[in-house]
Design an enzyme around this catalytic site. Structure first.
Site, mmCIF file in Angstrom:
data_model
loop_
_atom_site.group_PDB
_atom_site.id
_atom_site.type_symbol
_atom_site.label_atom_id
_atom_site.label_comp_id
_atom_site.label_asym_id
_atom_site.label_seq_id
_atom_site.Cartn_x
_atom_site.Cartn_y
_atom_site.Cartn_z
ATOM 1 N N ARG A 35 18.427 2.546 66.103
ATOM 2 C CA ARG A 35 17.794 2.066 64.871
ATOM 3 C C ARG A 35 17.841 0.540 64.763
ATOM 4 O O ARG A 35 16.939 -0.063 64.179
ATOM 5 C CB ARG A 35 18.460 2.703 63.654
ATOM 6 C CG ARG A 35 17.968 4.115 63.418
ATOM 7 C CD ARG A 35 18.603 4.707 62.201
ATOM 8 N NE ARG A 35 17.927 5.932 61.798
ATOM 9 C CZ ARG A 35 18.381 6.761 60.871
ATOM 10 N NH1 ARG A 35 19.520 6.494 60.261
ATOM 11 N NH2 ARG A 35 17.709 7.840 60.552
ATOM 12 N N LYS A 201 19.976 23.798 60.021
ATOM 13 C CA LYS A 201 19.811 23.603 58.577
ATOM 14 C C LYS A 201 18.604 24.338 58.014
ATOM 15 O O LYS A 201 17.667 23.708 57.523
ATOM 16 C CB LYS A 201 19.638 22.113 58.295
ATOM 17 C CG LYS A 201 20.880 21.293 58.463
ATOM 18 C CD LYS A 201 20.605 19.933 57.871
ATOM 19 C CE LYS A 201 21.539 18.875 58.337
ATOM 20 N NZ LYS A 201 20.905 17.561 58.279
ATOM 21 N N GLY A 343 17.461 13.977 63.120
ATOM 22 C CA GLY A 343 18.533 13.092 63.574
ATOM 23 C C GLY A 343 19.242 13.630 64.799
ATOM 24 O O GLY A 343 19.434 12.919 65.789
HETATM 25 P P1 ADP Z 1 18.129 17.934 63.243
HETATM 26 O O1 ADP Z 1 19.149 16.910 62.805
HETATM 27 O O2 ADP Z 1 17.537 17.615 64.561
HETATM 28 O O3 ADP Z 1 17.116 18.222 62.168
HETATM 29 P P2 ADP Z 1 19.900 20.082 62.444
HETATM 30 O O4 ADP Z 1 20.688 19.111 61.644
HETATM 31 O O5 ADP Z 1 19.150 21.133 61.705
HETATM 32 O O6 ADP Z 1 18.915 19.323 63.459
HETATM 33 O O7 ADP Z 1 20.882 20.868 63.433
HETATM 34 C C1 ADP Z 1 21.529 20.233 64.482
HETATM 35 C C2 ADP Z 1 22.813 20.942 64.801
HETATM 36 O O8 ADP Z 1 22.579 22.311 65.041
HETATM 37 C C3 ADP Z 1 23.484 20.410 66.043
HETATM 38 O O9 ADP Z 1 24.670 19.766 65.667
HETATM 39 C C4 ADP Z 1 23.758 21.653 66.918
HETATM 40 O O10 ADP Z 1 25.047 21.687 67.462
HETATM 41 C C5 ADP Z 1 23.584 22.757 65.907
HETATM 42 N N1 ADP Z 1 23.194 24.029 66.539
HETATM 43 C C6 ADP Z 1 22.031 24.336 67.145
HETATM 44 N N2 ADP Z 1 22.055 25.602 67.598
HETATM 45 C C7 ADP Z 1 23.253 26.110 67.293
HETATM 46 C C8 ADP Z 1 23.891 27.376 67.482
HETATM 47 N N3 ADP Z 1 23.270 28.364 68.111
HETATM 48 N N4 ADP Z 1 25.130 27.531 66.978
HETATM 49 C C9 ADP Z 1 25.757 26.533 66.339
HETATM 50 N N5 ADP Z 1 25.225 25.315 66.128
HETATM 51 C C10 ADP Z 1 23.996 25.105 66.588
HETATM 52 C C1 3PG Z 2 19.139 8.987 57.668
HETATM 53 O O1 3PG Z 2 20.076 8.765 58.438
HETATM 54 O O2 3PG Z 2 18.522 10.065 57.640
HETATM 55 C C2 3PG Z 2 18.686 7.860 56.774
HETATM 56 O O3 3PG Z 2 19.335 6.674 57.082
HETATM 57 C C3 3PG Z 2 18.856 8.235 55.319
HETATM 58 O O4 3PG Z 2 20.184 8.449 55.030
HETATM 59 P P1 3PG Z 2 20.608 9.365 53.794
HETATM 60 O O5 3PG Z 2 20.247 10.782 54.161
HETATM 61 O O6 3PG Z 2 22.085 9.143 53.616
HETATM 62 O O7 3PG Z 2 19.798 8.904 52.607
HETATM 63 MG MG MG Z 3 20.853 17.010 61.578
#
Ligand code: ADP
Ligand code: 3PG
Ligand code: MG
Length: 388
Positions: A35, A201, A343
């Protein structure tokens, strides 16, 4: 169309650039500077065009005085100065006499980074609640406001949506590029268009799934997210992560779009690979298995465009990173125009060594999700329109 930094004569002006310098930092060490590097183009453009630059950013989430310790932007000022090969001044104050003095002494070409905007959240959440007085104060420090904080454009915060109410505004190169790239995939008429969703999520991603399923020819679901769908279909998913609150959503999606939805058929568990109908009550699937990879390969073979959000497994653990790596490989092998958002998905791209392979890897997590849902972001909406 929004005004951009290029629409302004910056010579002799003080330009406030809101960046998203929210990078992972451990004990003062920056773990991923993507970033920071992504913010350089706009900063450099401003100083090369005779401006002095005032940088604003948040870092982490700051709820109390203790949170200040681990969330200072000071290490970022050092990183910026190393990349730019030029001194970057740092103001430990987010407002006050010292800051005003530093700003008044800025000369053309100078760069000043102000401490974490969320330090203003400790009393009254002034940044996060978009306090008008705070926004007006920050606006008073400069002549022009540029929003280049793509990853934060979904936040209605003082430094994002507040400041542009008071001074002329535009977007920076990163925001422009992110939106152009994402639109480049969404608005293209080539088919099949495939969405790949993963991660864990599901609660946060309901709206995203809904808007993407409508426009996709196929929806591939991997990651922990897939277990809620598989559970609804009646499989024993053992102790794998599910979200019971979303059973009815998943059921409806499978009923309405069943033809489009592709789910994993096997998983990597602690003691090896298991087909989904072989799970015991205690099994946990941490990654998609080899049969699933082959299934996804067949679906992706003809794909022309892909949006991927969420890793296919718990890629942070080497044992469970194969699924994510192999899906990235497939996207590369078929040279599919791919946007990666999320992320953790972006970290997976970097950690597994796929930098520079994709059409676009977004610097936004929540922001990209929000843009994919609504096709607009509040931080961009408030920026002045360009003259037609
Ligand atoms: P992004 O940040 O790309 O949107 P998420 O935050 O939804 O993705 O999810 C990312 C997390 O999901 C990662 O930390 C990964 O370890 C976890 N993950 C993916 N598949 C599995 C699984 N089958 N069991 C446990 N954790 C998982
Ligand atoms: C992110 O990392 O997704 C951005 O910097 C926004 O952060 P925040 O979800 O804490 O608002
Ligand atoms: Mg994530």
């Amino acid at each position: 169309m929004k005004k951009t930094i290029k629409d302004y004569d910056l010579n002799g002006k003080k330009v406030i650039i809101r960046c998203d310098l929210n990078v992972p930092i451990d004990n003062g060490i920056i773990l991923d500077d993507t970033r920071i590097r992504s913010s350089i183009k706009t900063i450099r453009y401003a100083i090369n065009n005779g401006a002095s630059v005032i940088l604003l950013s948040h870092l982490g989430r700051v709820k109390n005085v203790d949170d200040k310790k681990n969330n200072s932007l000071y290490p970022v000022s050092i990183a910026l100065s190393n990349i730019l090969k030029k001194e970057v001044l740092f103001s430990p104050e987010t407002r006050g006499k010292e800051l005003s003095k530093m700003v008044s002494e800025l000369k053309a070409g100078d760069i000043l980074l102000i401490e974490n905007t969320r330090f203003e959240d400790i009393i009254g959440n002034k940044e996060s609640k978009c306090d008008k007085r705070l926004a007006k104060y920050w606006a008073s420090l400069g002549d022009i406001y540029i929003n280049d904080a793509y990853g934060t454009c979904h936040r209605n915060h003082a430094s994002v949506t507040g400041i542009p109410l008071y001074i002329p505004s535009g977007i920076g190169f990163l925001v422009e590029r992110e939106i152009n790239k994402i639109n480049g995939v969404l608005d293209s008429n080539t088919h099949p268009f495939v969405t790949i969703l993963g991660g864990k999520k599901i609660d946060d991603k309901i709206k995203l799934i809904q808007s993407l399923v409508n426009i996709s020819d196929k929806l591939i679901i991997g990651g922990a997210m897939s277990f809620t769908f598989l559970k609804v279909l009646g499989y024993n998913i053992g102790k794998s992560t599910i979200s019971e609150d979303n059973f009815s959503f998943c059921k409806r999606l499978l009923n309405e779009y069943g033809e489009k939805i592709i789910l994993p058929v096997d998983f990597v568990c602690e003691d090896g690979t298991k087909e989904i109908d072989e799970f015991d009550d205690n099994d946990i699937g941490y990654d998609i298995g080899p049969k699933t990879v082959r299934l996804f390969d067949r679906v992706l073979k003809d794909a022309r465009r892909v949006i991927l959000n969420g890793p296919m497994g718990m890629f942070e653990d080497k044992k469970y990173s194969d699924g994510t790596r192999k899906v990235f490989n497939i996207l590369g092998k078929y040279k599919i125009k791919t946007v990666i958002g999320g992320g953790d998905s972006a970290s997976a791209v970097n950690n597994l060594g796929f930098e520079d392979m994709f059409y676009h890897v977004s610097t936004g997590g929540g922001a990209t999700m929000k843009y994919l849902e609504d096709r607009k972001l509040i931080g961009i909406e408030v920026i002045e329109d360009a003259k037609k």
